[in-house]
Design a protein around this motif. Structure first.
Motif, PDB file in Angstrom:
ATOM      1  N   SER A   1       0.824  -1.208   0.000  1.00 16.34           N
ATOM      2  CA  SER A   1       0.000   0.000   0.000  1.00 16.34           C
ATOM      3  C   SER A   1       0.857   1.257   0.000  1.00 16.34           C
ATOM      4  O   SER A   1       2.013   1.239   0.415  1.00 16.34           O
ATOM      5  CB  SER A   1      -0.939  -0.008   1.207  1.00 16.34           C
TER       6      SER A   1
ATOM      7  N   VAL B   1      -6.798  -3.104   2.461  1.00 13.65           N
ATOM      8  CA  VAL B   1      -6.778  -2.122   1.371  1.00 13.65           C
ATOM      9  C   VAL B   1      -6.737  -2.884   0.054  1.00 13.65           C
ATOM     10  O   VAL B   1      -6.170  -3.976  -0.023  1.00 13.65           O
ATOM     11  CB  VAL B   1      -5.582  -1.147   1.405  1.00 13.65           C
TER      12      VAL B   1
ATOM     13  N   GLY C   1      -5.859  -1.665  -4.005  1.00 12.83           N
ATOM     14  CA  GLY C   1      -5.366  -0.497  -4.715  1.00 12.83           C
ATOM     15  C   GLY C   1      -4.990  -0.813  -6.148  1.00 12.83           C
ATOM     16  O   GLY C   1      -4.808  -1.963  -6.532  1.00 12.83           O
TER      17      GLY C   1
ATOM     18  N   LYS D   1      -2.567   1.002  -9.503  1.00 14.77           N
ATOM     19  CA  LYS D   1      -1.641   2.049  -9.947  1.00 14.77           C
ATOM     20  C   LYS D   1      -1.461   1.908 -11.448  1.00 14.77           C
ATOM     21  O   LYS D   1      -1.167   0.810 -11.927  1.00 14.77           O
ATOM     22  CB  LYS D   1      -0.296   1.860  -9.239  1.00 14.77           C
TER      23      LYS D   1
ATOM     24  N   MET E   1      -3.120   6.778  -9.074  1.00 17.49           N
ATOM     25  CA  MET E   1      -3.252   5.759  -8.031  1.00 17.49           C
ATOM     26  C   MET E   1      -4.585   5.905  -7.317  1.00 17.49           C
ATOM     27  O   MET E   1      -5.051   7.018  -7.091  1.00 17.49           O
ATOM     28  CB  MET E   1      -2.137   5.931  -6.988  1.00 17.49           C
TER      29      MET E   1
ATOM     30  N   GLU F   1      -6.547   3.988  -3.839  1.00 23.45           N
ATOM     31  CA  GLU F   1      -6.419   3.002  -2.764  1.00 23.45           C
ATOM     32  C   GLU F   1      -7.636   3.113  -1.849  1.00 23.45           C
ATOM     33  O   GLU F   1      -7.937   4.186  -1.338  1.00 23.45           O
ATOM     34  CB  GLU F   1      -5.120   3.256  -1.994  1.00 23.45           C
ATOM     35  N   TYR F   2      -8.305   2.004  -1.655  1.00 20.55           N
ATOM     36  CA  TYR F   2      -9.493   1.950  -0.807  1.00 20.55           C
ATOM     37  C   TYR F   2      -9.143   1.204   0.468  1.00 20.55           C
ATOM     38  O   TYR F   2      -8.528   0.135   0.427  1.00 20.55           O
ATOM     39  CB  TYR F   2     -10.625   1.239  -1.552  1.00 20.55           C
ATOM     40  N   SER F   3      -9.537   1.773   1.602  1.00 21.20           N
ATOM     41  CA  SER F   3      -9.209   1.166   2.884  1.00 21.20           C
ATOM     42  C   SER F   3     -10.477   0.931   3.697  1.00 21.20           C
ATOM     43  O   SER F   3     -11.356   1.789   3.743  1.00 21.20           O
ATOM     44  CB  SER F   3      -8.264   2.097   3.656  1.00 21.20           C
TER      45      SER F   3
END
Lengths: 254, 443
Positions: free
Chosen positions: B150, B295, B297, B299, B316, B318-320
């Motif tokens: 991450s 997470v 993600g 890219k 990018m 990114e999901y958390s």
């Protein structure tokens, strides 16, 4: 001497002369029919030794002469394993780049992160991508497609092997006498010229290649990149752990 | 940078004073270690390498008088800061199979956001010895280990629990640890780590059983790679387990794509929250068991080989998600609790530390767009956005940077804007915005 004997001597002489002419002509006809794939493979193998260490310097000269320089120590083992430890610039010293089969890894000493990098990602602000730098033998990633002769050179067309990343087409110009590459042209899927490189100053010594300079340029970018392979030393082996991505941070010492 | 009560100069300064005392107590101070390494290493080594870095960062900020964390500037926070950092790295090969590395860092605040004013310290940022044989590699000492794929949220980073992702990565400080790695051919490894927790220096002298132990197995197969790990520590009923997966590939000759995921499971929480108890607000442990955080993600990097004004674009996302995080009600209770403590500055300051960054809503999103060599070579524009998906407050971070001197020097500008409703996570931030300029040089 009867008429039959005289005819027999002349017939044999003519046959021998014909055979002699054929033998003289044979090499040139054999060259024309030479397997282009074989030429490509031999040319590839003449360059960087199979197992070796080397120093790699990449200089990019931009507009107005702005110059960037990167220096690496590299270790190569076979066609599909190559690792580079960064020495210059200072900011990135100790960072390591690894090519192993189809995958390229990069360990950065700035964020201490090990990341996977795609073949086509730009390498450190140069004109090269990671594939250009890390792939030392084209024959691992590309298949021979066709060949033709043009004056003193062979022109070989290559396409990526199935499932491999790379350029849509590479045209390689190989000197007929030395079987060394003189130029490579890299094309997109729409057959647009993306970049070219010219091989200069190829020097051999005892044990094979000692130095080689390659100049890369892109038609639209106003800069060029010079890649210099030098201090090439053949080795009996390079430890397998050098090519384990979980161990490469120990190569750089950070 | 932004956390009153947890500002680097105060937070780490406190740890540094304790650490320095401990080192003095051992009878061998850091200067002695450095002289020892530099004295012994050249005799045995093939080369000693030096590297230095200087970094300076003036910054100004606008305060939020309505923030529950610093109401009407209760903490007497300043609006201007000047931060200087210098690093000296020494690296030496000790024979064919060993390396030594030491990083000394000095930090100085001629002017500080915090009311304590000018502050400074020198400390050992990293120091380790490596020993490498054919079937194992060993690293002993203080080091920073990046854990997972991450880029902003670090759910599986059970080692570096106090890193601020909005600060430059060069400021991340590692932990003292022993790391033993067994490579398996060239595509797998088994790692064993034990380390001193950065929040556990107080317990350093208590028991070796306080040291967590990590067992990690990593693998790679073509484009797919990952690792699994388990963390054991005295006091845990069950180990914490984590998973990382990563895949990267090219699409055509201009586009590369990376996908990744990190996941952590833990049986019990060691976090606290504010909740009603016996008719009053109190600090209580987070109840329940079985907490999962993860997470996912992506890219994407697009190369513009035909463009004269742009080299590449990097995007990018990114999901958390974390079931241990506070929810909005917990955040509101926390603000109310702080309000009741305004008359007691010391207790108020202590309570501020209950809040952890990016852990105050179940879900977050991070987005980033970077344009490299935009208009001119080595000029980068980056826009990042952190979004709380529960209250939709956010942090917006535009940044510019230019590198020169063979990439060893960088100048730049960063802006942080905190947006949202007054009772939201970022709308209630103690600062409305901050502007930093920086200059960094390696030599």
């Amino acid at each position: 001497m009867n008429r039959k004997d005289g005819y027999g001597h002349r017939g044999w002489a003519q046959r021998l002369a014909t055979i002699a002419w054929l033998l003289l002509l044979l090499p040139s006809t054999t060259v024309v029919a030479l397997d282009g794939a074989d030429v490509f493979k031999k040319s590839d193998e003449k360059l960087i030794p199979d197992i070796c260490s080397y120093s790699l310097e990449i200089n990019t000269i931009g507009k107005a002469g702005k110059e960037k320089s990167s220096i690496f120590t590299g270790y190569k083992r076979g066609r599909d394993k190559n690792v580079l430890v960064s020495r210059v610039p200072k900011k990135l010293a100790g960072s390591v780049h690894l090519r192993k089969q189809d995958v390229i890894w990069s360990y950065s000493t700035i964020n201490h992160q090990l990341t996977k990098v795609a073949y086509q990602s730009i390498f450190m602000g140069t004109l090269l991508n990671y594939g250009d730098v890390m792939a030392t033998e084209l024959s691992f990633d590309y298949d021979f497609k066709e060949a033709k002769e043009e004056g003193k050179n062979y022109i070989i067309d290559l396409t990526p092997k199935p499932g491999r990343d790379g350029y849509a087409r590479i045209e390689v110009t190989i000197n007929k006498d030395t079987l060394l590459p003189e130029k490579r042209s890299y094309y997109s899927q729409t057959d647009e010229l993306l970049k070219e490189c010219t091989f200069m100053d190829i020097k051999f010594g005892d044990g094979g290649l000692k130095r080689m300079v390659i100049e890369f340029s892109e038609p639209k970018k106003e800069r060029k990149t010079l890649v210099t392979f030098q201090e090439v030393k053949r080795l009996s082996d390079v430890p397998e752990k050098y090519f384990n991505e979980n161990q490469i941070r120990y190569l750089g010492g950070e | 940078m932004l956390r009153i009560g947890t500002h680097p100069s105060n937070e780490v300064g406190g740890e540094c004073r304790l650490r320095t005392n401990l080192i003095r107590a051992s009878g061998l101070n850091w200067m002695g270690w450095l002289l020892f390494l530099l004295g012994v290493a050249p005799a045995e080594s093939q080369a000693v390498e030096f590297r230095a870095e200087v970094y300076n960062e003036p910054a100004v900020q606008a305060l939020n008088a309505g923030s529950s964390i610093n109401p009407n500037n209760l903490q007497s926070v300043n609006q201007f800061q000047y931060f200087l950092r210098g690093d000296l790295d020494v690296k030496s090969a000790l024979g064919e199979h060993a390396n030594a590395f030491i990083k000394l860092e000095g930090q100085f605040y001629p002017a500080s956001f915090l009311p304590s004013g000018a502050d400074g310290k020198v400390f050992i940022k990293a120091m380790h010895l490596d020993f490498s044989a054919s079937f194992f590699s060993l690293r002993v000492g203080k080091q920073y280990v990046q854990w997972g794929s991450s880029v902003f949220f670090f759910p599986i980073d059970v080692i570096n629990t106090q890193r601020d992702p909005l600060r430059p990565i060069e400021e991340a400080e590692g932990s003292p640890m022993i790391s033993l790695s067994f490579p398996i051919k060239d595509n797998a490894s088994i790692d064993l780590l034990t380390y001193v927790r950065s929040d556990a220096l107080q317990t350093l002298n208590k028991s070796i059983r306080d040291l967590p132990v990590l067992l990690k197995a990593a693998f790679s197969a073509n484009q797919i790679s990952g690792f699994v790990f388990a963390q054991y520590r005295d006091g845990y009923n069950y180990p914490r387990v984590g998973l990382n997966l990563d895949v990267t590939f090219s699409i055509g000759e201009s586009l590369s794509l990376g996908l990744y995921g990190d996941l952590l499971y833990k049986y019990e929480s060691d976090r606290q929250k504010v909740a009603p108890k016996d008719g009053a607000l109190s600090v209580v442990p987070i109840p329940g068991n079985h907490f999962v955080s993860f997470v996912v993600g992506a890219k994407a990097i697009f190369n513009f080989s035909q463009s004269t004004w742009l080299d590449s674009m990097q995007w990018m996302v990114e999901y958390s998600q974390n079931s241990e995080n506070w929810v909005h009600n917990d955040l509101l209770n926390y603000y109310l609790y702080l309000h009741f403590l305004e008359s007691d500055l010391a207790t108020h300051f202590k309570a501020v530390a209950l809040k952890q960054e990016y852990r105050n809503a179940p879900r977050y999103l991070f987005l980033s767009l970077a344009l490299q060599s935009l208009l001119t070579e080595d000029f980068e524009f980056r826009l990042s956005h952190v979004l709380n998906l529960e209250d939709f407050s956010s942090v917006l971070i535009p940044a510019l940077s230019y590198s020169f001197e063979n990439q060893n020097a960088t100048v730049g500008l960063r802006v942080y804007a905190f947006l949202g409703d007054p009772d939201s996570e970022y709308g209630n931030s103690p600062i409305r915005g901050q502007v930093q300029t920086f200059f960094q040089y390696y030599f």
